[in-house]
Design a protein around this motif. Structure first.
Motif, PDB file in Angstrom:
ATOM      1  N   ILE A 145       0.476 -18.567  -1.179  1.00  0.00           N
ATOM      2  CA  ILE A 145      -0.458 -17.629  -1.494  1.00  0.00           C
ATOM      3  C   ILE A 145      -1.822 -18.216  -1.787  1.00  0.00           C
ATOM      4  O   ILE A 145      -2.961 -17.974  -1.376  1.00  0.00           O
ATOM      5  N   PHE A 146      -1.637 -19.286  -2.828  1.00  0.00           N
ATOM      6  CA  PHE A 146      -3.026 -19.804  -3.383  1.00  0.00           C
ATOM      7  C   PHE A 146      -3.801 -20.795  -2.129  1.00  0.00           C
ATOM      8  O   PHE A 146      -4.788 -20.573  -2.011  1.00  0.00           O
ATOM      9  N   ILE A 147      -2.789 -21.422  -1.491  1.00  0.00           N
ATOM     10  CA  ILE A 147      -3.662 -22.322  -0.470  1.00  0.00           C
ATOM     11  C   ILE A 147      -4.179 -21.233   0.481  1.00  0.00           C
ATOM     12  O   ILE A 147      -5.399 -21.641   0.962  1.00  0.00           O
ATOM     13  N   SER A 148      -3.359 -20.136   1.024  1.00  0.00           N
ATOM     14  CA  SER A 148      -4.169 -19.052   2.066  1.00  0.00           C
ATOM     15  C   SER A 148      -5.330 -18.509   1.458  1.00  0.00           C
ATOM     16  O   SER A 148      -6.270 -18.565   2.159  1.00  0.00           O
ATOM     17  N   LEU A 149      -5.359 -18.224   0.072  1.00  0.00           N
ATOM     18  CA  LEU A 149      -6.553 -17.736  -0.665  1.00  0.00           C
ATOM     19  C   LEU A 149      -7.513 -18.700  -0.667  1.00  0.00           C
ATOM     20  O   LEU A 149      -8.800 -18.340  -0.362  1.00  0.00           O
ATOM     21  N   ALA A 150      -7.309 -20.024  -0.806  1.00  0.00           N
ATOM     22  CA  ALA A 150      -8.364 -21.039  -0.878  1.00  0.00           C
ATOM     23  C   ALA A 150      -9.149 -21.239   0.450  1.00  0.00           C
ATOM     24  O   ALA A 150     -10.213 -21.244   0.611  1.00  0.00           O
ATOM     25  N   VAL A 151      -8.181 -21.275   1.533  1.00  0.00           N
ATOM     26  CA  VAL A 151      -8.579 -21.710   2.827  1.00  0.00           C
ATOM     27  C   VAL A 151      -9.522 -20.555   3.473  1.00  0.00           C
ATOM     28  O   VAL A 151     -10.457 -20.624   3.805  1.00  0.00           O
ATOM     29  N   LEU A 152      -8.857 -19.121   3.424  1.00  0.00           N
ATOM     30  CA  LEU A 152      -9.586 -18.001   3.807  1.00  0.00           C
ATOM     31  C   LEU A 152     -10.712 -17.791   2.938  1.00  0.00           C
ATOM     32  O   LEU A 152     -11.684 -17.140   3.794  1.00  0.00           O
ATOM     33  N   ARG A 172      10.660 -19.852  -4.503  1.00  0.00           N
ATOM     34  CA  ARG A 172      10.019 -21.280  -4.311  1.00  0.00           C
ATOM     35  C   ARG A 172       8.965 -21.413  -3.155  1.00  0.00           C
ATOM     36  O   ARG A 172       9.329 -21.136  -2.002  1.00  0.00           O
ATOM     37  N   GLY A 173       7.901 -21.758  -3.541  1.00  0.00           N
ATOM     38  CA  GLY A 173       6.771 -22.049  -2.453  1.00  0.00           C
ATOM     39  C   GLY A 173       5.988 -20.843  -2.145  1.00  0.00           C
ATOM     40  O   GLY A 173       4.769 -21.006  -1.307  1.00  0.00           O
ATOM     41  N   VAL A 174       6.206 -19.520  -2.594  1.00  0.00           N
ATOM     42  CA  VAL A 174       5.353 -18.624  -2.239  1.00  0.00           C
ATOM     43  C   VAL A 174       4.091 -18.524  -3.072  1.00  0.00           C
ATOM     44  O   VAL A 174       3.050 -18.388  -2.151  1.00  0.00           O
ATOM     45  N   PRO A 175       4.276 -18.656  -4.291  1.00  0.00           N
ATOM     46  CA  PRO A 175       2.906 -18.644  -5.013  1.00  0.00           C
ATOM     47  C   PRO A 175       1.871 -19.898  -4.618  1.00  0.00           C
ATOM     48  O   PRO A 175       0.819 -19.475  -4.566  1.00  0.00           O
ATOM     49  N   LEU A 221       3.173 -36.955   8.724  1.00  0.00           N
ATOM     50  CA  LEU A 221       2.629 -36.946   7.210  1.00  0.00           C
ATOM     51  C   LEU A 221       3.756 -35.989   6.536  1.00  0.00           C
ATOM     52  O   LEU A 221       3.751 -36.185   5.260  1.00  0.00           O
ATOM     53  N   GLY A 222       4.310 -35.222   6.937  1.00  0.00           N
ATOM     54  CA  GLY A 222       5.154 -34.098   6.332  1.00  0.00           C
ATOM     55  C   GLY A 222       4.252 -32.691   5.796  1.00  0.00           C
ATOM     56  O   GLY A 222       2.979 -33.009   5.822  1.00  0.00           O
ATOM     57  N   ARG A 223       4.905 -31.639   5.608  1.00  0.00           N
ATOM     58  CA  ARG A 223       3.893 -30.667   5.263  1.00  0.00           C
ATOM     59  C   ARG A 223       3.082 -30.625   3.973  1.00  0.00           C
ATOM     60  O   ARG A 223       2.053 -30.426   3.936  1.00  0.00           O
ATOM     61  N   THR A 224       3.738 -31.329   2.936  1.00  0.00           N
ATOM     62  CA  THR A 224       2.930 -31.408   1.612  1.00  0.00           C
ATOM     63  C   THR A 224       1.927 -32.234   1.550  1.00  0.00           C
ATOM     64  O   THR A 224       0.722 -31.674   1.081  1.00  0.00           O
ATOM     65  N   LEU A 225       1.952 -33.348   2.323  1.00  0.00           N
ATOM     66  CA  LEU A 225       0.859 -34.308   2.388  1.00  0.00           C
ATOM     67  C   LEU A 225      -0.206 -33.892   3.349  1.00  0.00           C
ATOM     68  O   LEU A 225      -1.232 -34.001   2.965  1.00  0.00           O
ATOM     69  N   LEU A 226       0.294 -33.204   4.578  1.00  0.00           N
ATOM     70  CA  LEU A 226      -0.676 -32.773   5.459  1.00  0.00           C
ATOM     71  C   LEU A 226      -1.562 -31.770   4.609  1.00  0.00           C
ATOM     72  O   LEU A 226      -2.899 -31.671   4.998  1.00  0.00           O
ATOM     73  N   LEU A 227      -1.146 -30.751   4.100  1.00  0.00           N
ATOM     74  CA  LEU A 227      -1.811 -29.659   3.377  1.00  0.00           C
ATOM     75  C   LEU A 227      -2.870 -30.205   2.429  1.00  0.00           C
ATOM     76  O   LEU A 227      -3.958 -29.858   2.321  1.00  0.00           O
ATOM     77  N   THR A 228      -2.224 -31.308   1.604  1.00  0.00           N
ATOM     78  CA  THR A 228      -3.208 -31.718   0.634  1.00  0.00           C
ATOM     79  C   THR A 228      -4.206 -32.538   1.220  1.00  0.00           C
ATOM     80  O   THR A 228      -5.596 -32.207   0.830  1.00  0.00           O
ATOM     81  N   VAL A 229      -4.111 -33.523   2.199  1.00  0.00           N
ATOM     82  CA  VAL A 229      -5.225 -34.119   2.719  1.00  0.00           C
ATOM     83  C   VAL A 229      -6.209 -33.186   3.398  1.00  0.00           C
ATOM     84  O   VAL A 229      -7.368 -33.296   3.461  1.00  0.00           O
ATOM     85  N   THR A 230      -5.536 -32.385   4.083  1.00  0.00           N
ATOM     86  CA  THR A 230      -6.465 -31.469   4.965  1.00  0.00           C
ATOM     87  C   THR A 230      -7.339 -30.492   4.274  1.00  0.00           C
ATOM     88  O   THR A 230      -8.704 -30.266   4.511  1.00  0.00           O
TER      89      THR A 230
END
Length: 295
Positions: free
Chosen positions: A217-224, A211-214, A273-282
């Protein structure tokens, strides 16, 4: 040496990472400028930037497996040698294909160093020190990302773009090699868990189903990917719009400075904000800002 003991190794690792990351951050825009001077178009710049990640794509899992068994020692000096060699040979290469190959070598070296260094920090840090030690470790990357583009911009320019960009790449290679002085005997003073203590080998497929790994990976792929595109193509945009390489280097360094500032406020933002909201907003904010640069 037991985990949580003398942290002299951590300071030396941070210094080494500063020089290694500085070499990479200096070389990436310099590669784009040299490729432009050799007649590359936008598509060729994209290919060269993509090859940087091609070898790491295939080597990441085997190298990770190696560190699972405590064999991270050779990765640090090997990574530095590949980074320095890739930088220097990119400056000597006189063809776009040659530059693409050496860009791939540079990327492989960066992967080796980062995997080896992260494994070393994890193994040598007591559980209550891991967050702090990893935070200190990332200071090395931030310093390199801050100084490297400014140094590249200061060296590149004038009528002889091919010559000055080649010189910048040679300087980057020499700067990366300095990291070896901080790595001297750093491994012999550390210990790792035995192979028996590390448990059974976990298949990659099971890791990907966790859980959370895919999503991670997708978020890391997009940001990098966005960061790599910015690093590779900001020099191209600058050339098209008559912006000096020194200004482009400063802009890339400002991005690194902003990442340092974000680390300083990361903990209170997580609480707020929590991790999920912080990731989404940033991520949304970063997408809008990237579009703003293009416009």
């Amino acid at each position: 040496m037991a985990p949580g003991g003398n942290r002299g190794w951590l300071l030396r690792l941070v210094i080494a990472f500063s020089f290694a990351q500085g070499a990479v951050s200096m070389a990436r825009p310099a590669v784009s400028y040299r490729a432009l001077a050799l007649g590359a178009d936008e598509r060729a710049i994209g290919v060269i930037a993509g090859v940087y990640a091609l070898l790491p794509l295939f080597a990441a899992v085997p190298l990770g497996r190696r560190t699972d068994h405590g064999r991270c020692a050779p990765l640090l000096p090997v990574g530095v040698v590949l980074i320095s060699g890739g930088c220097a040979m990119s400056g000597i290469a006189n063809s776009l294909w040659g530059m693409a190959v050496w860009s791939g070598v540079m990327g492989l070296g960066h992967l080796c160093f980062v995997i080896g260094a992260q494994s070393l920090v994890a193994r040598q840090s007591a559980p209550h020190e891991q967050d702090r030690n990893f935070g200190h470790f990332t200071i090395g990357a931030s310093l390199g990302q801050l100084v490297g583009p400014i140094a590249a911009g200061a060296l590149i320019g004038g009528r002889d773009m091919a010559g000055t960009s080649a010189f910048a790449l040679l300087v980057a290679g020499a700067g990366g090699a300095v990291a070896l002085t901080s790595l001297w005997h750093i491994e012999s003073r550390t210990t790792s868990k035995s192979r028996e203590e590390q448990g059974e080998r976990v298949p990659v497929r099971r890791i990907l189903r966790a859980r959370g790994v895919p999503a991670g990976i997708f978020i890391s792929l997009a940001v990098l990917s966005a960061t790599d595109i910015l690093t590779a193509y900001l020099p191209v945009v600058g050339e098209h719009r008559g912006i000096a390489p020194s200004v482009i280097g400063l802009l890339l360094s400002l991005r690194a400075a902003a990442s340092i500032a974000c680390r300083l406020v990361l903990t209170p933002l997580l609480r707020l904000l929590g991790r999920t909201l912080l990731l989404t907003v940033t991520c949304l904010l970063a997408a809008l800002l990237c579009a703003g640069i293009a416009l």
